[in-house]
Design a protein around this motif. Structure first.
Motif, short mmCIF file in Angstrom:
data_model
loop_
_atom_site.label_atom_id
_atom_site.label_comp_id
_atom_site.label_asym_id
_atom_site.label_seq_id
_atom_site.Cartn_x
_atom_site.Cartn_y
_atom_site.Cartn_z
N ALA A 295 0.83 -1.21 0.00
CA ALA A 295 0.00 0.00 0.00
C ALA A 295 0.86 1.25 0.00
O ALA A 295 0.57 2.23 -0.71
N ILE A 296 1.95 1.25 0.79
CA ILE A 296 2.87 2.39 0.80
C ILE A 296 3.50 2.57 -0.57
O ILE A 296 3.61 3.70 -1.09
N ALA A 297 3.92 1.46 -1.17
CA ALA A 297 4.51 1.54 -2.51
C ALA A 297 3.50 2.08 -3.52
O ALA A 297 3.86 2.88 -4.40
N ALA A 298 2.24 1.69 -3.40
CA ALA A 298 1.21 2.16 -4.32
C ALA A 298 1.00 3.67 -4.16
O ALA A 298 0.84 4.40 -5.15
N ILE A 299 1.00 4.15 -2.90
CA ILE A 299 0.84 5.59 -2.66
C ILE A 299 1.99 6.36 -3.29
O ILE A 299 1.79 7.40 -3.95
N LEU A 300 3.20 5.86 -3.11
CA LEU A 300 4.36 6.54 -3.69
C LEU A 300 4.31 6.51 -5.22
O LEU A 300 4.66 7.49 -5.89
N TRP A 301 3.87 5.40 -5.79
CA TRP A 301 3.80 5.28 -7.25
C TRP A 301 2.77 6.24 -7.82
O TRP A 301 3.04 6.93 -8.82
N VAL A 302 1.59 6.29 -7.21
CA VAL A 302 0.55 7.22 -7.68
C VAL A 302 1.04 8.66 -7.55
O VAL A 302 0.82 9.49 -8.45
N THR A 303 1.70 8.95 -6.44
CA THR A 303 2.23 10.31 -6.24
C THR A 303 3.22 10.66 -7.34
O THR A 303 3.17 11.75 -7.93
N TRP A 304 4.14 9.74 -7.64
CA TRP A 304 5.15 10.01 -8.67
C TRP A 304 4.51 10.15 -10.05
O TRP A 304 4.93 11.01 -10.84
N ARG A 305 3.51 9.32 -10.35
CA ARG A 305 2.84 9.39 -11.65
C ARG A 305 2.13 10.72 -11.84
O ARG A 305 2.12 11.28 -12.95
N ARG A 306 1.55 11.25 -10.78
CA ARG A 306 0.79 12.50 -10.91
C ARG A 306 1.73 13.70 -10.93
O ARG A 306 1.51 14.63 -11.70
N THR A 307 2.72 13.70 -10.07
CA THR A 307 3.72 14.78 -10.08
C THR A 307 4.93 14.35 -9.27
O THR A 307 4.84 14.15 -8.05
N PRO A 308 6.07 14.14 -9.93
CA PRO A 308 7.26 13.66 -9.22
C PRO A 308 7.67 14.55 -8.05
O PRO A 308 8.20 14.05 -7.05
N ARG A 309 7.43 15.86 -8.16
CA ARG A 309 7.82 16.75 -7.07
C ARG A 309 7.12 16.41 -5.76
O ARG A 309 7.63 16.69 -4.68
N ALA A 310 5.94 15.82 -5.87
CA ALA A 310 5.15 15.53 -4.68
C ALA A 310 5.74 14.41 -3.84
O ALA A 310 5.23 14.12 -2.74
N LEU A 311 6.79 13.76 -4.33
CA LEU A 311 7.48 12.78 -3.50
C LEU A 311 8.26 13.45 -2.37
O LEU A 311 8.60 12.80 -1.37
N ALA A 312 8.55 14.74 -2.53
CA ALA A 312 9.35 15.44 -1.52
C ALA A 312 8.72 15.42 -0.12
O ALA A 312 9.42 15.17 0.87
N PRO A 313 7.41 15.68 0.03
CA PRO A 313 6.84 15.59 1.39
C PRO A 313 6.97 14.20 2.00
O PRO A 313 7.21 14.09 3.21
N TRP A 314 6.79 13.15 1.19
CA TRP A 314 6.97 11.81 1.73
C TRP A 314 8.42 11.57 2.14
O TRP A 314 8.69 10.90 3.14
N GLY A 315 9.35 12.12 1.36
CA GLY A 315 10.76 12.00 1.73
C GLY A 315 11.05 12.72 3.03
O GLY A 315 11.81 12.22 3.88
N PHE A 316 10.43 13.90 3.21
CA PHE A 316 10.61 14.61 4.47
C PHE A 316 10.04 13.81 5.63
O PHE A 316 10.66 13.73 6.70
N ALA A 317 8.87 13.20 5.44
CA ALA A 317 8.26 12.39 6.50
C ALA A 317 9.17 11.22 6.87
O ALA A 317 9.32 10.88 8.05
#
Length: 597
Positions: A295-317
């Protein structure tokens, strides 16, 4: 007016949905609190409450490596107002939870805007088991909930400050300082706040430097307070004993990801277990771990597909997870630390809040894709509420399996029954609070705020003992060693104001809180002193004219008692009696411990 309909606008969906979710959260967590009771450090807080509220040294002190004067004062004030009352303590937690939920809603709306999808990150922080266990435990909740409130206020006001609201500097600092008073872990608040205002323009494709320049007065205020409080904390707290190891820390982090974070992505863990006096812990399950990681991998994949920049908040978390958890595990690591340390979840309440903030930040990212369909995110919200509710409801009976509540109820009833009667000082049962919390584990301290209570002291005319259920019952002294009968005819051992007399045992005693049954005949009222022969404090023992029996708590080690009259002209004759432990009279005497040959 005929034909008028109420439009279900996005804002109305947001506010109505948030109100419903917060109300449901308070009902569920109120149920957990109703099933719970005081536990472990809570009892130490009850013991500390006997000190005056104006005694700053009692609150600005090292408590197990923490500097948390706000927590200690709040617990003391509530205990003085309602001694040993779990409903009042639970009510304080529920009130703090309501404030934390409302301030968190405000922070997420300020960060992500008034859009219904804010309900997705909101539902995580409201219902996730990551934020549950710390809230249910009074001592932990008085740390974790003010920290969440401080995070919410500081993050929201920092965002408003860089958007031009100059007054927000004051509110941000009040939130930061207020949280610091309750938990030194609030030192992370400036990091979270600054990261938030940097990520907001980054996610929109805008430069970050102008934001950093506009916020420099607030950054300076944050830094000044953080450095000052860290210096005070470092100076006032002692390092924890034991050999701290990176190996234990890395294993604890790995286990946290597999058994805590992964199930939390699904609203788990769903299953708990407990071995008193320990707290409830997660029951690891390979299936939920694998599904949670997917599920975590799916959230990260959807985030990256929609906008790669949006991975930054998950990286900060993820960085925050390591930054906040690793020091805790490292400082608590030792050869005695259980591998179950991260499994109680109470160390991750602030991480759950940061994850929700990261989700809100992802919503602000610029994307050319269509917004997620309402049915999809609504289904996510409903699933998470149901799944987390199952975890909460299954946690409640495990949390309720705790002997402390019944022990304190019996203690309160006994204190009322024995009010103003002399009772020998004793410690609470070790499964209620460990001896390491001395002197807060003394029954005189725990009952110190009750209006009716016995007169506890080192001596008593009654052998009353508080048993492991908290009941005041008749007691007796076990015969580990004996006070000699003495060799003076008609007297025993003579104790006067001349040279000290030694009442020699039949063998040595190790260091402990020993109780002496003192049978004496005194020529007049006065005071004699007793101490163990090798080491231990001197105990003043008031005596009365004539033959009497006293029970005296004489800690220390030695092969005999050293006795002397403190009152000039007083003569006391001391005859034989047992030296040992004060136990309930109903318990059979243990086998005697023979003296070494």
């Amino acid at each position: 007016m005929p034909g008028t309909t109420t439009a279900l606008t996005p804002r109305r969906i947001l506010w109505c949905g948030a109100a419903l979710l917060i109300l449901l959260q308070l009902v569920l967590r109120g149920y957990v609190l109703a099933r719970g009771n005081f536990y472990w450090d809570d009892v130490a807080f009850l013991g500390r409450a006997s000190r005056p509220l104006g005694d700053l040294d009692a609150w600005f002190t090292d408590y197990d490596g923490h500097l948390m004067p706000g927590t200690l004062v709040t617990a003391a004030a509530l205990t003085k107002a309602a001694p040993l009352s779990w409903p009042v303590a639970a009510g304080s937690l529920l009130l703090l939870q309501a404030v934390a939920s409302l301030t968190t809603l405000r922070a997420l709306v300020i960060v992500a805007g008034r859009r219904p999808m804010v309900l997705v990150p909101l539902v995580f922080v409201l219902f996730s088991p990551l934020t549950l266990t710390a809230m249910a435990w009074w001592a932990s909740g008085l740390n974790a909930l003010p920290l969440q409130i401080g995070l919410a206020i500081a993050v929201a006001e920092t965002v408003r400050y860089v958007r031009g609201n100059r007054l927000s500097l004051l509110w941000a600092m009040l939130g930061f300082v207020g949280a610091l008073l309750f938990f030194e872990k609030a030192l992370v608040i400036p990091i979270v706040a600054v990261a938030t205002v940097c990520l907001l323009p980054y996610l929109r494709g805008r430069p970050v430097r102008p934001v950093l320049r506009r916020g420099w007065p607030l950054w300076a205020a944050y830094g000044t307070v953080a450095i000052g409080w860290f210096a005070v904390w470092f100076a006032m707290t002692a390092s924890r004993p034991g050999q701290h190891t990176i190996q234990f820390t890395s294993k604890a982090l790995f286990r946290s990801v597999n058994s805590v974070v992964a199930p939390a992505a699904l609203g788990g863990p769903w299953t708990w277990r407990r071995e008193n006096p320990g707290p409830p812990v997660v029951v690891p399950d390979v299936v939920i771990t694998v599904v949670g990681l997917l599920a975590i991998a799916a959230i990260l994949w959807v985030t990256w597909r929609r906008t790669p920049r949006a991975l930054a908040p998950w990286g900060f978390a993820a960085g925050y997870f390591c930054l906040s958890a690793a020091p805790v595990f490292f400082l608590r690591s030792s050869e005695y630390t259980s591998a179950l340390l991260p499994m109680s979840l109470r160390y991750f309440a602030d991480f759950g809040w940061v994850l929700s903030l990261a989700g809100a930040l992802v919503l602000t990212a610029r994307t050319r894709h269509r917004p997620l369909p309402p049915r999809l995110w609504t289904a996510v919200v409903v699933f998470f509420v149901v799944s987390s509710s199952v975890s909460t409801l299954r946690f409640a009976p495990v949390w309720a399996d705790n002997p402390t509540g019944a022990y304190l109820e019996n203690l309160r009833a006994g204190a009322r029954e024995y009010a103003d009667r002399p009772v020998l000082e004793q410690e609470v049962y070790q499964d209620v609070l460990v001896r390491l919390r001395y002197p807060d584990n003394l029954i005189s301290h725990v009952t110190g705020t009750l209006p009716e209570r016995p007169r506890f002291g080192p001596t008593s005319t009654e052998a009353t003992v508080v048993d492991e259920d908290g009941r005041f019952v008749p007691g007796k002294v076990t015969r580990v060693r004996s006070v000699p009968a003495g060799d003076m005819p008609g007297c025993g051992t003579r104790v006067d104001d001349g040279a000290p007399a030694t009442l020699r045992y039949e063998g040595p005693l190790a260091y402990w809180e020993w109780v002496v049954e003192l049978n004496y005949l005194a020529s007049a009222p006065g005071v004699i002193t007793l101490r163990q022969g090798r080491a231990g404090p001197t105990v003043r023992v008031p005596v009365q004219r004539g033959p009497h029996t006293l029970y005296v708590r004489v800690p220390g080690t030695g092969d005999g008692l050293v006795a002397q009259s403190e009152t000039k002209g007083l003569l006391a004759c001391v005859s034989g009696g047992p030296v040992g432990l004060l136990i309930p009279r109903s318990i059979p005497d243990p086998a005697p411990n023979p003296a070494p040959r």
